[in-house]
Motif scaffolding. Structure first.
Motif, short mmCIF file in Angstrom:
data_model
loop_
_atom_site.label_atom_id
_atom_site.label_comp_id
_atom_site.label_asym_id
_atom_site.label_seq_id
_atom_site.Cartn_x
_atom_site.Cartn_y
_atom_site.Cartn_z
N ILE A 144 0.84 -1.19 0.00
CA ILE A 144 0.00 0.00 0.00
C ILE A 144 0.88 1.24 0.00
CG2 ILE A 144 -1.99 -1.08 1.13
CD1 ILE A 144 -1.05 0.12 3.78
N GLU A 145 0.37 2.28 -0.59
CA GLU A 145 1.10 3.54 -0.66
C GLU A 145 1.24 4.15 0.74
OE1 GLU A 145 0.60 7.73 -3.02
OE2 GLU A 145 -0.21 5.91 -3.93
N GLY A 146 2.38 4.80 0.97
CA GLY A 146 2.57 5.52 2.21
C GLY A 146 3.37 4.79 3.27
N ILE A 147 3.76 3.52 3.01
CA ILE A 147 4.59 2.81 3.97
C ILE A 147 5.96 2.55 3.34
CG2 ILE A 147 2.60 1.72 5.08
CD1 ILE A 147 3.54 -0.93 3.79
N CYS A 148 6.94 2.30 4.16
CA CYS A 148 8.27 1.95 3.66
C CYS A 148 8.25 0.54 3.08
CB CYS A 148 9.29 2.00 4.80
SG CYS A 148 9.53 3.62 5.50
N TRP A 149 8.88 0.38 1.96
CA TRP A 149 9.07 -0.92 1.33
C TRP A 149 7.77 -1.71 1.15
CZ3 TRP A 149 13.45 -1.02 -1.06
CH2 TRP A 149 14.50 -0.24 -0.57
N PRO A 150 6.76 -1.11 0.52
CA PRO A 150 5.49 -1.82 0.29
C PRO A 150 5.69 -3.04 -0.61
CG PRO A 150 5.54 0.20 -1.00
CD PRO A 150 6.75 0.22 -0.11
N GLY A 151 5.11 -4.17 -0.22
CA GLY A 151 5.19 -5.38 -1.02
C GLY A 151 6.52 -6.10 -0.96
N TYR A 152 7.39 -5.72 -0.05
CA TYR A 152 8.69 -6.37 0.10
C TYR A 152 8.68 -7.32 1.29
CZ TYR A 152 11.30 -3.26 -3.06
OH TYR A 152 11.78 -2.58 -4.14
N TRP A 153 9.55 -8.33 1.23
CA TRP A 153 9.85 -9.17 2.40
C TRP A 153 10.94 -8.44 3.18
CZ3 TRP A 153 7.18 -13.33 3.84
CH2 TRP A 153 6.38 -13.99 2.89
N ALA A 154 10.72 -8.20 4.45
CA ALA A 154 11.69 -7.45 5.26
C ALA A 154 11.73 -8.02 6.68
CB ALA A 154 11.30 -5.98 5.29
N LEU A 155 12.66 -7.49 7.46
CA LEU A 155 12.72 -7.83 8.88
C LEU A 155 11.57 -7.13 9.59
CD1 LEU A 155 16.55 -7.33 9.50
CD2 LEU A 155 15.34 -9.43 8.82
N VAL A 156 11.09 -7.71 10.66
CA VAL A 156 10.08 -7.06 11.50
C VAL A 156 10.73 -5.84 12.14
CG1 VAL A 156 8.67 -7.31 13.58
CG2 VAL A 156 8.85 -9.21 11.95
N GLY A 157 10.00 -4.74 12.19
CA GLY A 157 10.56 -3.54 12.80
C GLY A 157 9.61 -2.37 12.76
N GLY A 158 10.16 -1.21 13.05
CA GLY A 158 9.34 -0.01 13.07
C GLY A 158 10.14 1.17 13.57
N SER A 159 9.43 2.09 14.20
CA SER A 159 10.04 3.33 14.69
C SER A 159 9.83 3.47 16.19
CB SER A 159 9.41 4.54 14.00
OG SER A 159 9.63 4.48 12.62
N PRO A 160 10.84 4.00 16.88
CA PRO A 160 10.66 4.25 18.31
C PRO A 160 9.72 5.44 18.54
CG PRO A 160 12.87 4.89 17.61
CD PRO A 160 12.19 4.30 16.42
N GLU A 161 9.01 5.39 19.64
CA GLU A 161 8.20 6.53 20.07
C GLU A 161 9.17 7.60 20.59
OE1 GLU A 161 4.95 6.63 19.72
OE2 GLU A 161 4.78 4.54 19.07
N PRO A 162 8.78 8.87 20.60
CA PRO A 162 9.67 9.92 21.11
C PRO A 162 10.20 9.57 22.51
CG PRO A 162 7.73 10.90 20.11
CD PRO A 162 7.49 9.41 20.16
N GLY A 163 11.52 9.58 22.64
CA GLY A 163 12.16 9.31 23.93
C GLY A 163 12.27 7.84 24.29
N GLU A 164 11.74 6.95 23.46
CA GLU A 164 11.76 5.51 23.76
C GLU A 164 13.14 4.93 23.43
OE1 GLU A 164 8.87 1.71 22.85
OE2 GLU A 164 9.24 3.11 21.21
N PRO A 165 13.77 4.22 24.35
CA PRO A 165 15.04 3.54 24.05
C PRO A 165 14.84 2.54 22.91
CG PRO A 165 14.66 3.59 26.42
CD PRO A 165 13.37 4.04 25.76
N LEU A 166 15.86 2.41 22.06
CA LEU A 166 15.74 1.54 20.89
C LEU A 166 15.47 0.09 21.26
CD1 LEU A 166 18.54 3.08 18.66
CD2 LEU A 166 16.07 3.47 18.52
N ALA A 167 16.10 -0.40 22.32
CA ALA A 167 15.86 -1.78 22.73
C ALA A 167 14.40 -1.98 23.15
CB ALA A 167 16.80 -2.17 23.88
N ASP A 168 13.82 -0.99 23.80
CA ASP A 168 12.41 -1.06 24.17
C ASP A 168 11.53 -0.98 22.93
OD1 ASP A 168 13.32 -1.13 26.77
OD2 ASP A 168 12.65 0.90 27.27
#
Length: 144
Positions: A36-60
């Motif tokens: 779908i339009e508007g997301i990174c790498w639409p229609g690709y096989w990728a690693l599970v992931g996303g973006s941290p919330e403001p101030g959220e440690p990357l491991a969390d």
């Protein structure tokens, strides 16, 4: 694209997070992203992931994203940081990649985003539509 060596101390740096999950057969868990339009790498096989919330440690952030998208709660450790390059990556910052191990049925996970999760042997990955940064991280992982 630049991949840094794994960090042994200090926090990973990144504006995105992803997790490289392997099983005992040496397969990689990949996530088929919505086409779908508007997301990174639409229609690709990728690693599970996303973006941290403001101030959220990357491991969390990666633990949260993994739980939200797959229902998994597994031990994770820092692996590498990927600097993205390419048309799909314009304006995107680095991705902090974590690694974990899980032996289970990918199709039984309660997927909340994307189309499906599937285990792939490394020999199949070159035939898939996979973002360059994911290929690089898998290659780095295989080299170790």
């Amino acid at each position: 694209m630049t991949v840094s060596e794994p960090r042994t101390s200090g926090a990973a740096k990144g504006t995105g997070v992803a997790v490289l999950i392997t099983n005992s057969q040496g397969e990689y868990l990949l996530h088929l992203r919505d086409d779908i339009e508007g997301i990174c790498w639409p229609g690709y096989w990728a690693l599970v992931g996303g973006s941290p919330e403001p101030g959220e440690p990357l491991a969390d952030a990666i633990a949260r994203e993994l739980k939200e998208e797959t229902g998994l709660t597994i031990a994770l450790e820092e692996f590498a940081t990927v600097a993205q390059r390419g048309a799909e990556d314009l304006g995107k910052g680095p991705i902090a990649v974590y690694q974990g191990h899980w032996d289970g049925d990918a199709h039984a996970l309660p997927l909340t985003e994307g189309v499906m999760l599937h285990w792939f042997p490394v020999t199949t990955i070159p035939r898939l539509r996979v973002p360059p940064w994911c290929r690089e991280v898998i290659g780095l992982h295989r080299a170790r």
